[in-house]
Design an enzyme around this catalytic site. Structure first.
Site, PDB file in Angstrom:
ATOM      1  N   LYS A  60       0.812  -1.229   0.000  1.00 21.02           N
ATOM      2  CA  LYS A  60       0.000   0.000   0.000  1.00 21.02           C
ATOM      3  C   LYS A  60       0.843   1.275   0.000  1.00 21.02           C
ATOM      4  O   LYS A  60       0.470   2.264  -0.606  1.00 21.02           O
ATOM      5  CB  LYS A  60      -0.989   0.003   1.154  1.00 21.02           C
ATOM      6  CG  LYS A  60      -0.384   0.263   2.507  1.00 21.02           C
ATOM      7  CD  LYS A  60      -1.477   0.410   3.545  1.00 21.02           C
ATOM      8  CE  LYS A  60      -0.926   1.073   4.781  1.00 21.02           C
ATOM      9  NZ  LYS A  60      -1.911   1.139   5.846  1.00 21.02           N
ATOM     10  N   ARG A 118      -9.397  -2.641  16.114  1.00 22.57           N
ATOM     11  CA  ARG A 118      -9.779  -2.113  14.808  1.00 22.57           C
ATOM     12  C   ARG A 118     -10.709  -3.163  14.197  1.00 22.57           C
ATOM     13  O   ARG A 118     -11.712  -3.487  14.815  1.00 22.57           O
ATOM     14  CB  ARG A 118      -8.524  -1.812  13.959  1.00 22.57           C
ATOM     15  CG  ARG A 118      -8.800  -0.758  12.892  1.00 22.57           C
ATOM     16  CD  ARG A 118      -7.587  -0.431  12.038  1.00 22.57           C
ATOM     17  NE  ARG A 118      -7.127  -1.569  11.259  1.00 22.57           N
ATOM     18  CZ  ARG A 118      -6.059  -1.538  10.451  1.00 22.57           C
ATOM     19  NH1 ARG A 118      -5.352  -0.434  10.325  1.00 22.57           N
ATOM     20  NH2 ARG A 118      -5.694  -2.607   9.770  1.00 22.57           N
TER      21      ARG A 118
HETATM   22  C1  LIG Z   1      -4.660  -5.376   7.819  1.00 21.44           C
HETATM   23  C2  LIG Z   1      -3.234  -4.970   7.652  1.00 21.44           C
HETATM   24  N1  LIG Z   1      -2.293  -5.927   7.563  1.00 21.44           N
HETATM   25  C3  LIG Z   1      -0.996  -5.617   7.416  1.00 21.44           C
HETATM   26  C4  LIG Z   1      -0.580  -4.316   7.337  1.00 21.44           C
HETATM   27  C5  LIG Z   1       0.902  -4.033   7.181  1.00 21.44           C
HETATM   28  O1  LIG Z   1       1.394  -3.439   8.342  1.00 21.44           O
HETATM   29  P1  LIG Z   1       2.964  -3.125   8.508  1.00 21.44           P
HETATM   30  O2  LIG Z   1       3.285  -2.087   7.506  1.00 21.44           O
HETATM   31  O3  LIG Z   1       3.086  -2.642   9.910  1.00 21.44           O
HETATM   32  O4  LIG Z   1       3.679  -4.399   8.264  1.00 21.44           O
HETATM   33  C6  LIG Z   1      -1.523  -3.283   7.439  1.00 21.44           C
HETATM   34  C7  LIG Z   1      -1.143  -1.867   7.335  1.00 21.44           C
HETATM   35  O5  LIG Z   1      -0.622  -1.428   6.363  1.00 21.44           O
HETATM   36  C8  LIG Z   1      -2.876  -3.616   7.601  1.00 21.44           C
HETATM   37  O6  LIG Z   1      -3.827  -2.681   7.693  1.00 21.44           O
END
Ligand SMILES: Cc1ncc(COP(=O)(O)O)c(C=O)c1O
Length: 352
Positions: free
Chosen positions: A35, A127
């Site tokens: 993302k 969440r």
């Molecule tokens: C549902 C979910 N999983 C995984 C991630 C990845 O998190 P991180 O960047 O802390 O690894 C996010 C956020 O980007 C998320 O919202």
């Protein structure tokens, strides 16, 4: 042109390899969370070669990555208005609401597809996710849906409440999974034990064996462990460097003069009197970045920012900064997200 962000593909790929190898040792596969790359197909294509799963929070991004041969996971709960595209472009989605899952089932029937879901279990960060009784009820209902495959159960930590993974909450997840399997007569293929914050327990060998997936973003890109807010030694930390150009350098006071109310972001700000200082303005601000930036010149201090500028104290720098000079920074994850999303920050992809 500035501001720009340099993206080091080699460093990101190395991080993916290091994290994947560590995960493989524990029979865990990773979903590479894309993302932060904000729909930059070139970067995603380069770094995701050979990965099993790509995870993104936006359907539009996953739609754009159809050329990549990996399972596409939507990691934000689907909206009712995007169900058709979720079925078209995502192989897997994270879900918590039966209402939405029934819509996905209906649409999957129309498109003659099967859609996999990961049901989210609420283990404390508050969440997305369901407490156990609701989770079980939802699994039983989903079992009746012909075009939905219950792929697994997952949890998310760190993002809202800043809750860290622990033996307690990870065992809670696995106990829930085992109870669901038994009480709902189902076998779950994927147990998704969270995001980058779970990497610490993984390395310490403390994640329960049933956890077989992590969705990793920040650690891949910045080599950091979110929530704990520390670097991970073995990873690269300089995969993204933001540079901006100085447009004013003047010696000025350190305290604003006049009656002080709220600034343009509605904040009440206070300042320390350091006497006169050499101050530089660079042409990037809060519209395009957060303020949590680490200057590569360690003698620069960030004083603050407005929507279009960041103000720097360059008094102690060994370099005599002038208008036109360029200063560079390593962003934190939230700033990186803004920069990558901003059209005004040029992306320079380095791939050697
Ligand atoms: C549902 C979910 N999983 C995984 C991630 C990845 O998190 P991180 O960047 O802390 O690894 C996010 C956020 O980007 C998320 O919202």
């Amino acid at each position: 042109m500035y501001p720009k962000i340099e993206v080091n593909i080699k460093g990101i790929k190395e991080n993916i390899n290091i994290i994947s190898n560590e995960c493989n040792k524990h029979n865990i596969f990773i979903s590479v969370v894309t993302k932060v790359l904000a729909n930059n197909k070139e970067i995603v294509t380069k770094i995701c070669d050979g990965v099993k799963s790509i995870a993104d929070s936006r359907v539009d991004n996953l739609k754009n990555y159809q050329n990549i041969n990996a399972e596409k996971w939507l990691i934000r709960l689907p909206m009712e208005c995007e169900i058709e595209d979720v079925i078209k472009y995502c192989d897997v989605s994270l879900n918590s609401e039966l209402y939405t899952i029934k819509l996905l089932d209906e649409e999957a029937k129309k498109q003659n597809k099967k859609h996999k879901i990961i049901l989210m279990y609420e283990i404390g960060d508050l969440r997305e996710g369901l407490y156990f009784d609701k989770l079980k009820e939802t699994v039983l209902e989903c079992k009746k849906l012909s075009n939905i495959i219950i792929y697994g159960i997952g949890c998310n930590l760190g993002c809202y409440g800043g809750v860290v993974p622990s033996e307690d909450n990870m065992n809670d997840l696995v106990n829930a999974v085992e109870r669901i399997e038994k009480e709902c007569d189902i076998k779950l293929e994927v147990i998704s034990g969270g995001n980058s914050t779970s990497y610490k327990m993984l390395k310490e060998g403390k994640l329960p064996e049933r956890v077989n997936n992590l969705r990793i973003g920040e650690s891949i890109y910045l080599g950091t462990l979110p929530t704990y807010d520390v670097p991970i030694d073995e990873l690269n930390h300089d995969n993204f460097i933001m540079s901006a150009q100085i447009v004013e350098v003047q010696v000025k006071d350190s305290l604003p003069k006049g009656e002080m109310l709220k600034n343009s972001f509605g904040e009440t700000v206070s300042f320390e009197d350091k006497g006169k200082m050499k101050r530089a303005l660079i042409n990037i601000g809060k519209q395009d970045t957060g303020m949590d930036l680490k200057p590569l010149d360690e003698n620069i201090d960030i004083l603050g920012g407005s929507s279009d500028y960041i103000l720097l104290d360059v008094t102690n720098s060994k370099k005599d900064y002038k208008v036109g000079d360029v200063v560079s920074f390593i962003p934190d994850y939230a700033s990186l997200l803004k920069m990558m999303t901003s059209e005004y920050v040029r992306k320079e992809i380095k791939d050697e």
